[in-house]
Design a protein around this motif. Sequence first.
Motif, short mmCIF file in Angstrom:
data_model
loop_
_atom_site.label_atom_id
_atom_site.label_comp_id
_atom_site.label_asym_id
_atom_site.label_seq_id
_atom_site.Cartn_x
_atom_site.Cartn_y
_atom_site.Cartn_z
N LEU A 225 35.21 -19.82 33.03
CA LEU A 225 35.13 -21.18 32.19
C LEU A 225 34.43 -22.28 33.22
O LEU A 225 34.40 -21.97 34.29
N THR A 226 34.70 -23.39 32.83
CA THR A 226 34.23 -24.52 33.35
C THR A 226 34.89 -24.67 34.66
O THR A 226 36.00 -24.31 34.84
N ALA A 227 33.97 -25.08 35.78
CA ALA A 227 34.48 -25.44 37.08
C ALA A 227 34.72 -26.82 37.42
O ALA A 227 35.21 -27.29 38.23
N ASP A 228 34.43 -27.49 36.29
CA ASP A 228 34.57 -29.02 36.40
C ASP A 228 36.12 -29.41 36.29
O ASP A 228 36.64 -29.35 35.27
N ALA B 147 39.51 -31.91 25.85
CA ALA B 147 38.10 -31.53 25.58
C ALA B 147 38.20 -29.93 25.67
O ALA B 147 37.31 -29.19 24.80
N LEU B 148 38.88 -29.23 26.65
CA LEU B 148 39.04 -27.91 26.49
C LEU B 148 39.45 -27.37 25.36
O LEU B 148 39.12 -26.20 24.82
N LEU B 149 40.50 -28.03 24.42
CA LEU B 149 41.00 -27.82 23.30
C LEU B 149 39.94 -28.13 21.95
O LEU B 149 40.03 -27.45 21.13
N GLY C 240 44.13 -21.32 36.97
CA GLY C 240 43.18 -20.70 36.19
C GLY C 240 43.57 -19.94 35.00
O GLY C 240 43.07 -19.88 33.94
N GLY C 241 44.83 -19.43 35.05
CA GLY C 241 45.37 -18.59 33.87
C GLY C 241 45.79 -19.73 32.79
O GLY C 241 45.44 -19.47 31.51
N GLN C 242 46.39 -20.75 33.05
CA GLN C 242 46.65 -21.85 31.96
C GLN C 242 45.13 -22.41 31.46
O GLN C 242 45.05 -22.61 30.18
N THR C 243 44.21 -22.56 32.42
CA THR C 243 42.65 -22.95 31.98
C THR C 243 42.59 -21.77 30.50
O THR C 243 41.87 -22.41 29.50
N VAL C 244 42.39 -20.55 30.85
CA VAL C 244 42.03 -19.90 29.91
C VAL C 244 42.84 -19.83 28.62
O VAL C 244 42.43 -19.78 27.49
N LEU C 245 44.18 -20.00 28.81
CA LEU C 245 44.95 -19.95 27.55
C LEU C 245 44.86 -21.13 26.62
O LEU C 245 44.86 -21.26 25.65
N VAL C 246 44.43 -22.18 27.42
CA VAL C 246 44.34 -23.63 26.71
C VAL C 246 42.94 -23.29 25.90
O VAL C 246 42.66 -23.62 24.65
N ALA C 247 41.93 -22.91 26.50
CA ALA C 247 40.46 -22.80 26.08
C ALA C 247 40.59 -21.80 24.86
O ALA C 247 40.04 -21.89 23.70
N LEU C 248 41.39 -20.67 25.00
CA LEU C 248 41.89 -19.61 23.96
C LEU C 248 42.42 -20.26 22.65
O LEU C 248 41.98 -20.03 21.58
N ALA C 249 43.36 -21.07 22.89
CA ALA C 249 44.02 -21.55 21.98
C ALA C 249 43.35 -22.73 20.99
O ALA C 249 43.39 -22.64 19.87
N GLY C 250 42.51 -23.49 21.78
CA GLY C 250 41.58 -24.18 21.07
C GLY C 250 40.54 -23.34 20.11
O GLY C 250 40.28 -23.89 19.24
N ARG D 12 46.51 -33.97 31.13
CA ARG D 12 45.64 -33.56 32.28
C ARG D 12 44.55 -33.35 32.16
O ARG D 12 43.62 -33.32 31.08
N THR D 13 43.87 -33.01 33.18
CA THR D 13 42.48 -32.44 33.46
C THR D 13 42.63 -30.97 33.84
O THR D 13 43.61 -30.55 34.10
N VAL D 14 41.48 -30.44 33.70
CA VAL D 14 41.18 -28.88 33.95
C VAL D 14 41.70 -28.49 35.48
O VAL D 14 42.35 -27.61 36.06
#
Length: 530
Positions: A77-80, A87-89, A147-157, A140-142
């Motif tokens: 996923l994005t490293a930014d 935006a991730l959602l 890392g796990g929270q980032t994946v879950l947010v992207a997946l939920a979106g 918040r920002t990414v």
Amino acid sequence: MPSSSPSLVFDRVRHVWPDGTVALDGISGALGPGRIGLVGRNGAGKSTLLRVAAGLLAPTSGHVAASGPVAYLPQRLTADPRLPVAALLGVQAALTGIRAIEAGDVDPRHFDAVGDDWDVEARAQALLADAGLPPSALERTVGQLSGGQTVLVALAGLRARAAEIALLDEPTNDLDREARARVSDLVRDWPGALVVVSHDVGLLEQMDATAELFESTLSVVGGPYSAWREHRDAEQDSALRAERDAARTLRRERRERIEAHDKLAARARTARRAQAEKRVPGIVAGLRASAAEVSAGRLRSESRGKEDAARAALAEAAARVRDDDTVRIDLPDPHNAAGRRILAIADAEREWIVTGRERVALLGPNGAGKTTVLRHLVQGTDGAASVRARASVDRIGYLPQRLDVLDDAASVIENVRAGAPTVPVAELRDRLARFLLRGDAVSRPASTLSGGERFRVALARVLLTDPPPQLLVLDEPTNNLDLDTVDRLVAALRAYRGAVLVVSHDEAFVDRLDLDLRLELVDDALRELP
């Protein structure tokens, strides 16, 4: 009633990287509706196939037909770190429009961005709850997520956008037990077609069908991973039996041909003796010799035909037997003395000493700080945390979770040689072949490698270090690994004569390591697990 029509159809899809490496070689097949697990060996082209299906890569030839819009969750996923969670959602535009309108800005562009989505903030907060995050996480920002929270947010979106077809590439990598359970919940009633590339057996067991990409062939079996495994094993048993039967038939036909040849030779010798001894008239001997030659020719032709047919049957049977090329991991002996102090791990209350050849797992939920402990261990610093680890040896082999030890601009062999500068290139090539990195592949830049290939290069870089490491420090080593390679890694680590410290959320992998010590890190404190 859901449609039974295919969601994705691949027609002779071929993709070649700019350096000439063939990633996909004429893939044809169809993936139906429902939830499909896509499995295959590292480097088989699974991630590339998803990117082609998502329209992110144009195939060199062939084409892909999709039954509707395709959404894609990449493996990396994005490293930014500045990217907003909204935006991730996928709700940032609508959310920004609503807030601008509420502030008194009546620009039509804001109303266009919102459309009918006036409850976007409430929906976004519900999506965050699905990911295990509070409503305030929307601000918040990414960079403020694990890392796990980032994946879950992207997946939920992604799930909320309800594209007709969704493609997920290794969605449970880096996730702890609770996060993996959330992924399972999101996948269980996924709207639309879903294709999941994963080596997570628990997730694959939720699939309606399992597809395999093997030697440029895409095949599909109804049912979850266990059904596919049973089908594959049955096919292999049948193929091996057919190969053994064909080999026996070939041996029999060859033996009968030799026996027939010996009989003909014996008859010819008898006929020559009889003619020489004038036991029969010459004209009779000539007729007999002529008839014998015709008979011998017919017998030789029949024998050759039977043997050729048996040889062809053996070749056909052998072609059905899978030649599963697997990684061979032979770890060198660092000659650790059994009682030598290797490592100390401590919190504010207690210290644990690791000696000689002991294997230790550091466990805990996402965000507990496990990776930070490993990083400070390798760097030789304690950091500010109350939990610390300090090595008593100099030779530490470190495999980070993000695989960022690789120089993307350098070739495979250049990356590996950085840890073994005195080893001849020819010998390094031989050693890399055991990691299925052969020929021109060792000259490819690291930036062109798949996740599984990057792992093999990073692992080779650690394990082929000269002299060998006295302590192996592995952070989520089974990420991106196919299941057969995990088997080889488990066997190698169990046989390793050095010390091992591993961080992993892969419970099945950890359970198989025959550990000497399990430590769980929670709330800046350690506790020993049974």
